[in-house]
Design a protein around this motif. Structure first.
Motif, PDB file in Angstrom:
ATOM      1  N   ARG A  66      -1.963 110.466  38.851  1.00  0.00           N
ATOM      2  CA  ARG A  66      -3.057 111.340  38.422  1.00  0.00           C
ATOM      3  C   ARG A  66      -4.291 110.556  38.002  1.00  0.00           C
ATOM      4  O   ARG A  66      -5.276 111.130  37.563  1.00  0.00           O
ATOM      5  N   GLY A  67      -4.222 109.242  38.146  1.00  0.00           N
ATOM      6  CA  GLY A  67      -5.383 108.415  37.852  1.00  0.00           C
ATOM      7  C   GLY A  67      -5.503 107.953  36.418  1.00  0.00           C
ATOM      8  O   GLY A  67      -6.548 107.423  36.024  1.00  0.00           O
ATOM      9  N   VAL A  68      -4.450 108.145  35.624  1.00  0.00           N
ATOM     10  CA  VAL A  68      -4.478 107.694  34.238  1.00  0.00           C
ATOM     11  C   VAL A  68      -4.399 106.170  34.215  1.00  0.00           C
ATOM     12  O   VAL A  68      -3.555 105.568  34.873  1.00  0.00           O
ATOM     13  N   THR A  69      -5.278 105.548  33.464  1.00  0.00           N
ATOM     14  CA  THR A  69      -5.319 104.094  33.361  1.00  0.00           C
ATOM     15  C   THR A  69      -4.887 103.668  31.963  1.00  0.00           C
ATOM     16  O   THR A  69      -4.850 104.486  31.032  1.00  0.00           O
ATOM     17  N   PRO A  70      -4.525 102.402  31.762  1.00  0.00           N
ATOM     18  CA  PRO A  70      -4.087 101.944  30.438  1.00  0.00           C
ATOM     19  C   PRO A  70      -5.087 102.300  29.349  1.00  0.00           C
ATOM     20  O   PRO A  70      -6.308 102.151  29.518  1.00  0.00           O
TER      21      PRO A  70
END
Length: 280
Positions: A66-70
């Motif tokens: 879903r494109g979630v980044t750290p």
């Protein structure tokens, strides 16, 4: 018993490489680590002495898709997670993860404010956990900062949700830096972000004993210093990213023998309340 409603009570790093992130932050901030995994849910704690101060977990495959980044996420205590989650929707926010129980630990949800900055809501289920996060001590979060699209609208939202109130405000070339309080205690600030910052977000400042030592460890560990160190009343701050890309900030005192890059940073007037805290 302290009323935890509206107070930050926990912080959590979601990352793509938990082992590498643990090594980085233990070196930079001075934390210890402890395993706190549940069946099917790997989880680690960052610790200061015997106290747990924040958590660490790996981003799920679904989140990455879903494109979630750290990123770091803060948890704000509420009296009723379900009611606060519903109130978020009524105020124009979004529910990113519905109210859920972690057995014998907490009930929580994840929300985004109307300007898309993300926070979690939590109520501890264990009475022994009913304490607010301690601010201003080594290894703890000393400041909470919101890069908002419009700080006045953001404060109206959080005021209605958490009963946050206006505290002192600083005015400078970049606009107003509005501090906010809960229960009479000032816990952070917010401002309307500059155009080069792509999206609204929350930034957390970890307290370290020596900002110069921490800065060298950030660089040696593969992190990046985005800005600073810059002087503020009572110390120095800098904004950084860790090796996986999560943004965080550090605050602390400066050693008397700064070397290299840090000797070239012009000292700032600690009496100046503007002190670049909201520059980029």
């Amino acid at each position: 018993m302290v009323n935890l409603h509206g107070r930050f009570v926990w912080y959590e790093l979601h990352t793509t490489d938990a082992e590498a992130a643990a090594a980085f932050y233990t070196d930079v901030v001075g934390w210890g680590t402890r395993d706190a995994s549940l069946p099917g849910r790997p989880y680690s704690l960052f610790t200061v002495g015997a106290a747990s101060v924040s958590g660490l977990m790996t981003l799920s495959a679904d989140a990455r898709e879903r494109g979630v980044t750290p990123c770091w996420i803060g948890y704000v205590g509420v009296n009723d997670v379900d009611a606060a989650t519903e109130r978020t929707k009524q105020l124009g926010g979004e529910v990113q993860f519905p109210p859920t129980d972690i057995p014998d630990i907490s009930r929580f949800s994840v929300i985004a404010d109307p300007q898309t900055a993300t926070l979690a809501l939590v109520k501890w289920l264990n009475p022994g956990q009913q304490q607010p996060a301690e601010m201003g001590k080594p290894g703890r979060v000393g400041w909470h900062e919101l890069f908002a699209a419009d700080w006045e609208k953001a404060l109206a939202f959080y005021g209605a949700l958490f009963d946050w109130r206006k505290a002192n405000a600083d005015a400078g070339p970049m606009g107003t830096y509005q501090m906010f309080s809960v229960g009479g205690h000032t816990i952070g600030g917010m401002f309307s972000k500059p155009p080069m910052v792509p999206v609204p977000f929350w930034l957390y400042y970890f307290d370290v004993p020596d900002i110069d030592v921490a800065a060298e460890r950030v660089k040696a560990g593969g992190g990046e210093i985005i800005e600073g160190p810059g002087e503020v009343p009572g110390g120095w701050i800098m904004r950084c990213t860790d090796p996986q890309g999560a943004m965080f900030a550090l605050m602390g005192m400066r050693s008397n023998k700064a070397v290299g890059y840090f000797e070239r940073v012009a000292p700032r007037n600690p009496a100046d309340p503007r002190s670049r805290r909201w520059s980029w």
